[in-house]
Design an enzyme around this catalytic site. Structure first.
Site, mmCIF file in Angstrom:
data_model
loop_
_atom_site.group_PDB
_atom_site.id
_atom_site.type_symbol
_atom_site.label_atom_id
_atom_site.label_comp_id
_atom_site.label_asym_id
_atom_site.label_seq_id
_atom_site.Cartn_x
_atom_site.Cartn_y
_atom_site.Cartn_z
ATOM 1 N N SER A 48 0.813 -1.208 0.000
ATOM 2 C CA SER A 48 0.000 0.000 0.000
ATOM 3 C C SER A 48 0.853 1.268 0.000
ATOM 4 O O SER A 48 1.716 1.398 -0.853
ATOM 5 C CB SER A 48 -0.959 -0.054 1.193
ATOM 6 N N HIS A 65 -7.615 -5.746 0.053
ATOM 7 C CA HIS A 65 -6.383 -4.977 0.258
ATOM 8 C C HIS A 65 -5.659 -5.517 1.497
ATOM 9 O O HIS A 65 -6.097 -5.282 2.626
ATOM 10 C CB HIS A 65 -6.830 -3.524 0.484
#
Ligand code: GTR
Length: 421
Positions: A261, A402
């Site tokens: 990320s 995610h």
């Protein structure tokens, strides 16, 4: 919970949810755009070989990303001292060596230090290594009770026991799922991790972290072309590399920088700006990482600069709602890593990071790898879910959200065994 805190958290949740709701997730609404050709200079000259790429094109691209996106590091600063806080010959049930190494920096009367937690397989040889940042402290990546808890600022997270911006014992081991330490060691790699908040706390405040050590006179924040937090975190990874070069147990020619990320954006920038990294892994890095900005799918240049004004240099704001003016896109960030191996990974449900935009970046970086006779991504269609394509440029999209999963690490290890070890 105190009512005020609850309301604040609720509104923060709502605004993030509405940002994600407002974003475009419809492929038919992706604007038409023309991607810059990595093999054509800003003046329109065609690049035909790796020599010209290195002498003409790579420097101008690196300079653009430096001056207009991540920001320039305003000077050189060497490690002032290395303090081996602790070393254990027999950690992780006897299979690894553990070190906790503190790097100290001093400049203009100010000091900063950060701690690298290192696990190495037990062997006489120097070993290849993965290095990356964690979000909530070194003690979160393992159950190992001897890992020191950082005293640096941390974002509150009551479910991890982080209150008053301080990390606590309660969060020991809460992120073991994201770091497959055993698998890494068993495969013959070392692992080094750093808590990113020690290098620069992740908030819109330039009075803390590494930035002030470089300020001149009464300077309060970086200039418009100078480093935001992503470049500051990348700088920290390069200083960790300075240390690896001194540590005989580590093979500094085989260090792979990994990140998830925002820390995946950081890993890409570290690999692009410091050629000592032998390989790069970007896990769900999204906007400002592997995803193409010009697609405006999921998170956009506007959104990211609003939510996180401190991540990029101020010059990047010139491209807010103005992506068409960008003379580069993120496939060229990946191309800056060539000919070194790079792995881009997406997750099916992580639309905010634009999986397709991440895939296309890997695909369009490929011509630069081809100049070196390296195989990049050869198919123009995205691979099936959970079906990695592993060449010098590698890509996978897995099921799920995610996150960093065991599946991700299994692929990274397999790929690194082939292209790094
Ligand atoms: C999100 C941000 C992304 C990504 C992510 C993360 O809020 O919009 O760009 O960096 O955070 O780091 O987890």
């Amino acid at each position: 919970m105190n009512k005020l805190i609850f309301c604040l958290l609720f509104f923060a949740f709502l605004s993030n949810a509405s940002a994600q709701f407002d974003a475009n997730y419809d492929e038919s609404k992706v604007p038409e755009f023309k991607l810059p050709d990595p093999l054509k200079t800003f003046n329109g000259k065609k690049i035909r070989n790796s020599k010209k790429w290195e002498s003409r094109r790579r420097p101008e691209l690196l300079n653009f990303f430096t001056q207009n996106m991540y920001g320039e590091v305003p000077g050189k600063l060497e490690i002032s001292s290395v303090d081996i806080q602790e070393e254990r010959k027999s950690a992780l049930n006897g299979k690894a060596v553990r070190k906790q190494v503190d790097l100290v920096f001093k400049n203009h009367g100010k000091t900063l230090d950060f701690t690298i937690l290192i696990y190495l397989p037990k062997t006489e040889e120097s070993v290849p290594l993965f290095v990356g940042y964690n979000f909530f402290g070194n003690h979160t990546i393992t159950e190992d009770v001897d890992v020191v808890i950082s005293e640096a600022w941390a974002r509150n997270n009551p479910s991890f026991g982080i209150i008053n911006n301080q990390l606590t014992e309660q969060s020991r081991g809460v992120r073991t799922n994201r770091w497959c330490v055993d698998k890494i060691i068993d495969a013959g790699f070392g692992l080094a991790v750093i808590y990113y908040g020690e290098v620069d706390p992740d908030k819109d405040d330039f009075s803390d972290g590494i930035h002030p050590l470089f300020y001149i006179d009464d300077q309060q924040q970086p200039a418009a072309n100078e480093w935001g937090s992503i470049a500051a975190w990348s700088w920290g990874l390069s200083r960790a590399m300075d240390y690896f070069e001194r540590d005989e147990d580590i093979d500094e020619s085989k260090v792979v920088v990994f990140g998830h990320s925002r820390l995946g954006k950081t890993a890409l920038w570290a690999g692009a700006s410091d050629e000592r990294f032998a390989g790069v892994i970007s896990n769900n890095s999204g906007c400002g990482g592997a995803a193409l900005s010009k697609r405006r799918f999921g998170e956009t240049v506007w959104r990211i600069n609003n939510s996180f004004p401190h991540w990029f240099c101020k010059n990047f704001r010139n491209y807010i709602k103005n992506e068409e003016a960008l003379p580069v896109d993120q496939h060229e960030l990946i191309a800056l890593i060539a000919p070194r191996p790079v792995y881009i990974a997406s997750a099916e449900e992580d639309k905010w990071s634009d999986p397709k935009g991440e895939f296309l970046s890997a695909l369009y970086a490929t011509p630069v790898y081809n100049l070196y006779g390296k195989k990049g991504i050869q198919q123009t269609e995205m691979p099936e879910l959970n079906q990695p394509v592993q060449n010098t440029v590698a890509y996978h999209i897995r099921t799920g959200e995610h996150d960093v999963t065991a599946f991700d690490w299994e692929q990274y290890i397999k790929w690194a065994q082939k292209f790094i070890q």
